[in-house]
Scaffold this active site. Structure first.
Site, PDB file in Angstrom:
ATOM      1  N   LEU A 292       4.485 -12.952   3.055  1.00 42.43           N
ATOM      2  CA  LEU A 292       4.884 -11.578   2.756  1.00 42.43           C
ATOM      3  C   LEU A 292       6.346 -11.404   3.137  1.00 42.43           C
ATOM      4  O   LEU A 292       6.767 -11.867   4.203  1.00 42.43           O
ATOM      5  CB  LEU A 292       4.038 -10.588   3.560  1.00 42.43           C
ATOM      6  CG  LEU A 292       2.530 -10.662   3.361  1.00 42.43           C
ATOM      7  CD1 LEU A 292       1.825  -9.778   4.380  1.00 42.43           C
ATOM      8  CD2 LEU A 292       2.156 -10.245   1.946  1.00 42.43           C
ATOM      9  N   GLU A 293       7.103 -10.785   2.270  1.00 42.63           N
ATOM     10  CA  GLU A 293       8.512 -10.507   2.602  1.00 42.63           C
ATOM     11  C   GLU A 293       8.585  -9.058   3.040  1.00 42.63           C
ATOM     12  O   GLU A 293       8.579  -8.150   2.215  1.00 42.63           O
ATOM     13  CB  GLU A 293       9.393 -10.782   1.391  1.00 42.63           C
ATOM     14  CG  GLU A 293       9.468 -12.257   1.057  1.00 42.63           C
ATOM     15  CD  GLU A 293       9.018 -12.583  -0.353  1.00 42.63           C
ATOM     16  OE1 GLU A 293       8.921 -11.656  -1.170  1.00 42.63           O
ATOM     17  OE2 GLU A 293       8.745 -13.754  -0.627  1.00 42.63           O
TER      18      GLU A 293
ATOM     19  N   SER B 271       0.628   4.048   1.305  1.00 45.17           N
ATOM     20  CA  SER B 271       0.822   4.746   2.582  1.00 45.17           C
ATOM     21  C   SER B 271       1.968   4.105   3.378  1.00 45.17           C
ATOM     22  O   SER B 271       2.714   4.799   4.069  1.00 45.17           O
ATOM     23  CB  SER B 271      -0.468   4.735   3.388  1.00 45.17           C
ATOM     24  OG  SER B 271      -0.970   3.421   3.460  1.00 45.17           O
TER      25      SER B 271
ATOM     26  N   GLY C 221       4.382   2.188   1.853  1.00 41.99           N
ATOM     27  CA  GLY C 221       5.557   2.293   0.983  1.00 41.99           C
ATOM     28  C   GLY C 221       6.284   3.606   1.201  1.00 41.99           C
ATOM     29  O   GLY C 221       7.515   3.663   1.210  1.00 41.99           O
ATOM     30  N   ARG C 222       5.525   4.678   1.433  1.00 39.41           N
ATOM     31  CA  ARG C 222       6.144   5.994   1.643  1.00 39.41           C
ATOM     32  C   ARG C 222       6.929   6.058   2.949  1.00 39.41           C
ATOM     33  O   ARG C 222       7.740   6.930   3.160  1.00 39.41           O
ATOM     34  CB  ARG C 222       5.063   7.087   1.648  1.00 39.41           C
ATOM     35  CG  ARG C 222       4.537   7.379   0.255  1.00 39.41           C
ATOM     36  CD  ARG C 222       3.327   8.277   0.318  1.00 39.41           C
ATOM     37  NE  ARG C 222       2.494   8.034  -0.844  1.00 39.41           N
ATOM     38  CZ  ARG C 222       1.188   8.190  -0.866  1.00 39.41           C
ATOM     39  NH1 ARG C 222       0.561   8.586   0.212  1.00 39.41           N
ATOM     40  NH2 ARG C 222       0.504   7.956  -1.957  1.00 39.41           N
TER      41      ARG C 222
ATOM     42  N   ARG D 213       0.874  -1.181   0.000  1.00 33.12           N
ATOM     43  CA  ARG D 213       0.000   0.000   0.000  1.00 33.12           C
ATOM     44  C   ARG D 213       0.907   1.225   0.000  1.00 33.12           C
ATOM     45  O   ARG D 213       1.915   1.258   0.712  1.00 33.12           O
ATOM     46  CB  ARG D 213      -0.884  -0.007   1.245  1.00 33.12           C
ATOM     47  CG  ARG D 213      -1.988  -1.038   1.179  1.00 33.12           C
ATOM     48  CD  ARG D 213      -2.608  -1.204   2.531  1.00 33.12           C
ATOM     49  NE  ARG D 213      -3.309   0.009   2.952  1.00 33.12           N
ATOM     50  CZ  ARG D 213      -4.595   0.247   2.706  1.00 33.12           C
ATOM     51  NH1 ARG D 213      -5.313  -0.648   2.060  1.00 33.12           N
ATOM     52  NH2 ARG D 213      -5.163   1.356   3.119  1.00 33.12           N
TER      53      ARG D 213
END
Lengths: 276, 459
Positions: free
Chosen positions: A211-212, A187, A189-190, A185
């Site tokens: 998930l990594e 949000s 990632g930022r 997402r």
């Protein structure tokens, strides 16, 4: 890709063809529940939110020789300065020093407590150890990594430049005519949180998605089971529902992350052993 | 300082050091840490008192030493269980639903389980059998311990056995033993009067007394060893039957399968007099099914498969003398316990009808079980809205017992392997079993997730 309304229709589908090879996402995302299906028909979104599950697998630190017995090394001095600057008790310094000298810090409760204390102080101190043996990628999960269970309502701290495997809360079953791609997402990632590097989901996949999780930013990120962490885009695959030719390797049926083993194929073995 | 005081202090120091090391780890739930902190406060209290005790040994000091050492001995296994509960080998998904179950089961008639103080420790030990503390040790009277064998700690199909262990807490908290005391002690007296000539010591005490009441008074007042031991054995056997009934009440058929998995063909080792025979327990569970079906409807308690062929009363090598003794004396005592099982079942019906929370616990049925099995597990996916743990476990045992269940599954079916290769077939069965365990544990997590999201948000 398929829009959310159509995904909801497929999940709730009662037609015979769909029931012969059903598509499941359990627990069903709120936006895909039957009661919402009609409203979602007009929803332009083409993704489904995924939540973070409760299991994590973190690699053990690798073996790096840092301290020389009996000699105050650079690392030891740095620690001393750090404890002085933070006005920490001398016992804490000694505990950290013992932790460094501990051959297998992850095995001892005291060492884990020190590590937790450092986390509480938001000190991202990476401590490497001198080990008699080192870990190899071919070792078992038990040797390479530690498994953690974090209950709903509790945090898992992902420190800067650390990497951990997680799972989705959702258990999915993909029919033979659907596949998917997982992405993060924006949000998160930022803030530097990357959630997946191997993102494709094959038809026939069953289980929780691994998930990594990596924190590429400079501040620790608290992640919590149940929070929306990523999204999946679903796309049709050129196959009929009910087609039983399923890629066997895609069947995982796991609720917790595992490392698995990267097996070299025949060509890789030939190339690795080539001599002229 | 007297040497024994010094040694006691050293041992307290050592125990506290070990406990502090255990406290340092990250626990999966708060109850574990609280249990250790309570134990710490007890040991630390003894240490402080002994440090402040007079320099010369006196009776009070030596008694305190004994008490301190006794409390190290009693509480140390618990420290081990609690310390081990953080191991990721455990299936932590079981914790929430089992705690809710324990709270519902141990609530009083007018008590809301949400306000219950019951705390749970779910752990494992290097022990062959499941363990609980029969009498709740001070200062942990609110704690229930359910300890699975280490090698089965993550096997969700054995959760119904936790029902049996919870039964011990129900037995204690509701004073069932006291309610049955008059019944079983009278029957034991009758039995001993009838067989008095087999026990010279008993014959001497009873003399010419013939009436049951005076004989009972005489036996109690003389603190007769045979009588008190016989009463103890009957009481323990009744407790085991009671716990089986609670396990069956809570989990239905899946309790019977977990029981069979764990105990067939028989419990190895020296047969214990305080346990009824396995076949007897199995028969009594079947009778409980009849009684509970009559009370709450046959849609809850399914007709049970005949599993008696799974058990054999094996003569344990080297134990022949004990078995001979059992046939001489203890068969009579076994019969006394069995004769009271009808009343035990009625006791459970009574407890259940008095408590609303118990009614919710037995909310399981065939229809839901079939839906979970056929519409979800058939595709190797967890089910939504299972409502209760037993619905999941009964469906899971259906799958476990049906070897052909996944025969046409795209990834678990026989078509995926060379079925003439025995090793491949064996591996496929292992893969199916692992898939089932993962599936059931995920389903239990989904059950907890649904429970949490149904509740209003609290700040």
């Amino acid at each position: 890709m398929i829009k959310r309304g159509k995904i909801a229709a497929r999940l709730n589908g009662k037609t015979k063809a769909f029931q012969k090879d059903p598509f499941f996402i359990i627990p069903r995302p709120v936006s895909l529940q039957k009661e919402r299906a009609a409203a979602e028909i007009n929803n332009g979104s083409a993704s489904v939110d995924l939540r973070l599950g409760t299991w994590f697998l973190a690699m053990r630190p690798t073996a790096i020789s840092l301290l020389e017995p009996g000699e105050p090394s650079g690392a030891s001095r740095r620690l001393k300065r750090c404890t002085e600057e933070l006005n920490l008790d001398v016992t804490i310094f000694n505990a950290i020093k013992n932790h460094i000298n501990d051959k297998r810090p992850e095995m001892s409760p005291q060492s884990r407590a020190i590590r937790r204390a450092l986390e509480d102080l938001k000190l991202n101190v990476t401590i490497y150890n001198e080990l008699k043996d080192t870990f190899l990628a071919s070792d078992s999960d038990n040797r390479l990594a530690n498994l953690y269970h974090i209950r709903f309502g509790e945090d898992f701290i992902l420190h800067p430049r650390s990497f951990v495997l997680g799972v989705t809360l959702e258990w999915m079953r993909f029919p033979s005519d659907l596949g998917g791609y997982v992405i993060g997402r924006s949000s998160w990632g930022r803030r530097g949180l990357i959630i997946a590097t191997a993102t494709g989901v094959h038809p026939g996949f069953t289980g929780c998605l691994t998930l990594e999780l990596a924190n590429l930013g400079d501040i620790p990120i608290a992640i919590r089971p149940g929070m929306t962490i990523g999204q999946i885009f679903i796309h049709p695959v050129d196959s009929r529902p009910g087609d039983k030719s399923v890629d066997q390797s895609s069947f995982a049926c796991k609720r917790a992350p595992r490392l698995g083993h990267p097996e070299p194929d025949e060509i890789a073995i030939k190339l690795a052993t080539a001599s002229f | 300082l007297q040497e024994y005081v010094r040694y006691t202090l050293l041992r307290l120091d050592a125990a506290l050091r070990q406990l502090d090391a255990s406290l340092d780890q990250k626990f999966p739930y708060r109850d574990a840490q609280e249990a250790l902190e309570l134990i710490r406060s007890v040991w630390d209290g003894h240490r402080e008192a002994l440090r402040n005790s007079p320099r010369t040994g006196d009776t009070t000091t030596s008694l305190r030493c004994l008490k301190a050492l006794g409390e190290i001995r009693n509480l140390l296994p618990i420290v081990g269980w609690v310390a081990r509960c953080a191991s990721p080998r455990h299936a932590f998904e079981l914790y929430g639903p089992l705690k809710l179950l324990a709270r519902g089961l141990l609530s009083g008639p007018n008590e809301d389980p949400a306000n219950s103080n019951v705390r749970l420790i779910l752990s494992s030990a290097w022990d062959y059998k499941t363990i609980t503390t029969r009498r709740h040790p001070w200062p942990l009277s609110d704690f229930i311990f359910i300890i699975f064998p280490g090698y089965e700690a993550a096997n969700p199909l054995l959760i119904p056995l936790a029902g049996h262990e919870l039964g011990h807490a129900v037995w204690e908290r509701n004073g069932i033993e006291q309610r049955f005391w008059n019944d079983y002690s009278t029957q034991v007296t009758k039995f001993l009067i009838k067989n008095r000539h087999g026990f010279p010591e008993l014959d001497k005490v009873l003399g010419r007394v013939k009436g049951i009441r005076p004989a009972k008074e005489l036996l109690e007042n003389s603190n007769n060893r045979v009588y008190s031991e016989a009463c103890r054995i009957v009481s323990r056997q009744l407790e085991e039957f009671f716990c089986d009934f609670i396990g069956f009440y809570l989990f239905g058929e899946s309790y019977l399968h977990a029981f069979t998995y764990f105990l067939s063909p028989d419990f190895p080792g020296i047969p214990s007099q305080t346990y009824p025979t396995v076949l007897s327990r199995l028969g009594q569970i079947n009778l409980a099914r009849e009684r509970f079906s009559k009370e709450w409807g046959a849609t809850i308690y399914s007709p049970l498969p005949n599993l008696s062929g799974q058990f054999q009363n094996i003569a344990h090598v080297g134990d022949l003398e004990l078995i001979a003794n059992r046939s001489l004396v203890f068969e009579g005592i076994d019969e006394i316990a069995v004769s009271l099982t009808d009343k035990l079942r009625e006791e459970i019906v009574l407890l259940a009808n008095q408590r609303r929370s118990w009614k919710e616990l037995r909310n399981f049925n065939f229809k839901k079980r079939r839906h979970i099995r056929e519409n979800c597990y058939r595709w190797a996916v967890p089910a939504e809205n299972c409502e209760t743990l037993p619905n999941i476990l009964n469906a899971a045992w259906d799958v476990e017992r049906d070897e052909s269940f996944w025969k046409s599954h795209p990834a678990l079916g026989l078509q995926t392997i060379d079925s003439s290769n025995a090793i491949e077939v064996q591996k496929l069965h292992e893969k199916r079993r692992e898939a089932l365990h993962e599936l059931v544990l995920k389903n239990i997590e989904v059950l907890e997730y649904e429970y949490i999201i149904r509740r209003p948000i609290t700040t």
